[in-house]
Structures are given as structure tokens and as C-alpha cells.
Design an enzyme around this catalytic site. Structure first.
Site, mmCIF file in Angstrom:
data_model
loop_
_atom_site.group_PDB
_atom_site.id
_atom_site.type_symbol
_atom_site.label_atom_id
_atom_site.label_comp_id
_atom_site.label_asym_id
_atom_site.label_seq_id
_atom_site.Cartn_x
_atom_site.Cartn_y
_atom_site.Cartn_z
ATOM 1 N N HIS A 9 42.484 40.442 37.377
ATOM 2 C CA HIS A 9 43.120 40.808 38.643
ATOM 3 C C HIS A 9 42.904 39.733 39.705
ATOM 4 C CE1 HIS A 9 39.192 41.668 40.451
ATOM 5 N NE2 HIS A 9 38.878 42.222 39.288
ATOM 6 N N GLN A 11 42.001 38.376 43.604
ATOM 7 C CA GLN A 11 40.803 38.622 44.422
ATOM 8 C C GLN A 11 40.870 40.007 45.069
ATOM 9 O OE1 GLN A 11 40.271 37.140 48.495
ATOM 10 N NE2 GLN A 11 38.549 35.927 47.731
ATOM 11 N N THR A 21 31.418 44.959 42.140
ATOM 12 C CA THR A 21 32.463 45.942 42.434
ATOM 13 C C THR A 21 32.510 47.039 41.379
ATOM 14 O OG1 THR A 21 33.726 44.153 43.442
ATOM 15 C CG2 THR A 21 34.882 46.222 43.049
ATOM 16 N N ARG A 60 43.238 47.468 41.679
ATOM 17 C CA ARG A 60 43.356 46.015 41.763
ATOM 18 C C ARG A 60 44.048 45.415 40.547
ATOM 19 N NH1 ARG A 60 38.009 47.605 41.232
ATOM 20 N NH2 ARG A 60 36.622 46.553 39.747
ATOM 21 N N GLU A 87 36.764 48.169 34.640
ATOM 22 C CA GLU A 87 35.633 47.259 34.770
ATOM 23 C C GLU A 87 34.336 47.948 34.371
ATOM 24 O OE1 GLU A 87 34.185 44.670 34.419
ATOM 25 O OE2 GLU A 87 34.421 43.434 36.222
ATOM 26 N N ARG A 88 33.370 47.140 34.064
ATOM 27 C CA ARG A 88 32.027 47.596 33.715
ATOM 28 C C ARG A 88 31.459 48.500 34.804
ATOM 29 N NH1 ARG A 88 27.252 43.125 32.793
ATOM 30 N NH2 ARG A 88 25.617 44.503 31.978
ATOM 31 N N ASP A 89 30.831 49.570 34.384
ATOM 32 C CA ASP A 89 30.085 50.424 35.306
ATOM 33 C C ASP A 89 28.743 49.746 35.574
ATOM 34 O OD1 ASP A 89 28.674 52.350 36.673
ATOM 35 O OD2 ASP A 89 29.225 53.999 35.333
ATOM 36 N N TYR A 90 28.547 49.305 36.801
ATOM 37 C CA TYR A 90 27.314 48.605 37.159
ATOM 38 C C TYR A 90 26.194 49.547 37.590
ATOM 39 C CZ TYR A 90 29.046 43.804 36.863
ATOM 40 O OH TYR A 90 29.513 42.587 36.410
ATOM 41 N N LYS A 98 25.660 40.764 45.778
ATOM 42 C CA LYS A 98 24.898 40.151 44.690
ATOM 43 C C LYS A 98 23.612 39.501 45.185
ATOM 44 C CE LYS A 98 29.028 39.535 41.895
ATOM 45 N NZ LYS A 98 30.044 38.595 41.355
#
Length: 209
Positions: A9, A11, A21, A60, A87-90, A98
Site C-alpha cells: 500500500h 504511505q 501500524t 490503506r 497486516e501483521r498483528d503487532y 517505533k
């Protein structure tokens, strides 16, 4: 011969803030919209249009996919949203800057969570977990139209793209972890009838973030 294009995607607002994110459903920035349209224009200039397009279920990627398709296909095709591409689950890192995360947990610990294959952040997913949901999707949803000679677009996220490329390019775990995907930068694969790669082209549009 068939064509597969994989794109991260454009930005997002989370990228612009330097956050993990993850599963947060944040929109594109204006730069992200511009990157996405530029990616579509570059693909159209290569003579590429699509028979089928997939995105994750997050805004996105849906908006990036639509912006690309508007350039390549007009308004004739709508992305198919698939949660397998999310997306990865953080976990506890979700939404945290970060640099703040590195200060809180230590740079070495955060780096292990980010780039080891099987160690997840607290409450989140590892890259191995992502591959466990992305690779079956690749086999069941992407490979069949490629075998029929179709042109396929997949718009996903940095971590799910690692797993997609792992399956397509038959990468080792080490090579999978080394993949970095700039925003809205297409990878174009020309695929043979046995799903081997005839040609691979990276088209740089955005930045790694």
C-alpha cells in the site's frame, strides 16, 4: 504466460507517524494517494491491466488497489478484500511509535520481535503465523487464475508481502526475512504455465518505512 503484480500500500498515516501500524485501520496520506496513482500509471504504461485484484480488508490497501485499478482498468474492476492479507498483528506494539518502543523494551528485543521468524511481539503474530495464513491463500486464490493465463494484482502489507514472495519465489526463511517493500512499489512477475518465474521486475515508487 500470466502476470502477477504485488504491491505494498501507499504511505499511510501510521507510516508517516513512524508507528507499528499493524491491524489499525488507518487511511492513506496525500503522499500515499499520489504514490498509488503513480504506481498504477507506471503499470498502465507497461501495458498491464488486470483480470482479478485482491487487497487486504484494511482501508490503506483497498484505496491503493482502487487507485491502481483506476489507472490500469478504469472503474471496471473492484478489489476482492481478504483478511488473510491483513497486516501483521503487532499486539502490544500496535499504534506505538517505533522509537518509543525501542526505548521501552530495548532495541535488541524489539528487533527480535520484528525480524525473527517465530517470535511474536506480546499478544501479536510472528512472521511464521503470517505465512500460515498467507500461503494457503496464495495456493487457493492466486495460483488458479495464474494457471489460466490471467493477470492478477495483489495489494498487501510489508509483512504479508514477505510471505507472498516466500511462496512465489520459493525463498528460504532467511531470504524471506530480508525482504523490504517500499510503499506503492510494484513487483511484476511474468509467470510460466508451471508457475515458474520467467521474469521479475521491481518498479520503485515509494519509500521503505
Amino acid at each position: 504466460m500470466s502476470t502477477l503484480v504485488i504491491v505494498r500500500h501507499g504511505q499511510s498515516e501510521g507510516n508517516a507517524r513512524g508507528e507499528f501500524t499493524g491491524t489499525s485501520d488507518v487511511p492513506l496520506t496525500q503522499e500515499g494517494w499520489s504514490e498509488s496513482r503513480r504506481a498504477g500509471s507506471l503499470l498502465a504504461n507497461l501495458g498491464i491491466s488486470f483480470d482479478i485484484a485482491f487487497s487486504s480488508a484494511l482501508l490503506r490497501t483497498v484505496d491503493t488497489c482502487r487507485a491502481i485499478l483506476n489507472e490500469t482498468n478504469g472503474d471496471l474492476l473492484e478489489p476482492i478484500r481478504r483478511t488473510e492479507l491483513n497486516e501483521r498483528d503487532y499486539g502490544q506494539l500496535t499504534g506505538i511509535n517505533k522509537n518509543v518502543a525501542r526505548e521501552r523494551w530495548g532495541q535488541d528485543v524489539v528487533q527480535v520481535w520484528r525480524r525473527s521468524y517465530s517470535t511474536p511481539p506480546p499478544g501479536g503474530e510472528s512472521i511464521r503465523d503470517i505465512s500460515a495464513r498467507v500461503l494457503p491463500f496464495l495456493i487457493s486464490e492466486v495460483f488458479p487464475p495464474l494457471l489460466r493465463g490471467k493477470s492478477v494484482l495483489v495489494v498487501a502489507h510489508g509483512n504479508t508481502i514477505r510471505s507472498l514472495k516466500q511462496g512465489i519465489e520459493r525463498l528460504t526463511i532467511q531470504d524471506t526475512l530480508a525482504i523490504e517493500s517500499p510503499t506503492a512499489a510494484p513487483t511484476v512477475y511474468r509467470i510460466a504455465s508451471d508457475l515458474s518465474i520467467i521474469e521479475k521486475t521491481n518498479v520503485l515508487v515509494g519509500t521503505v518505512c
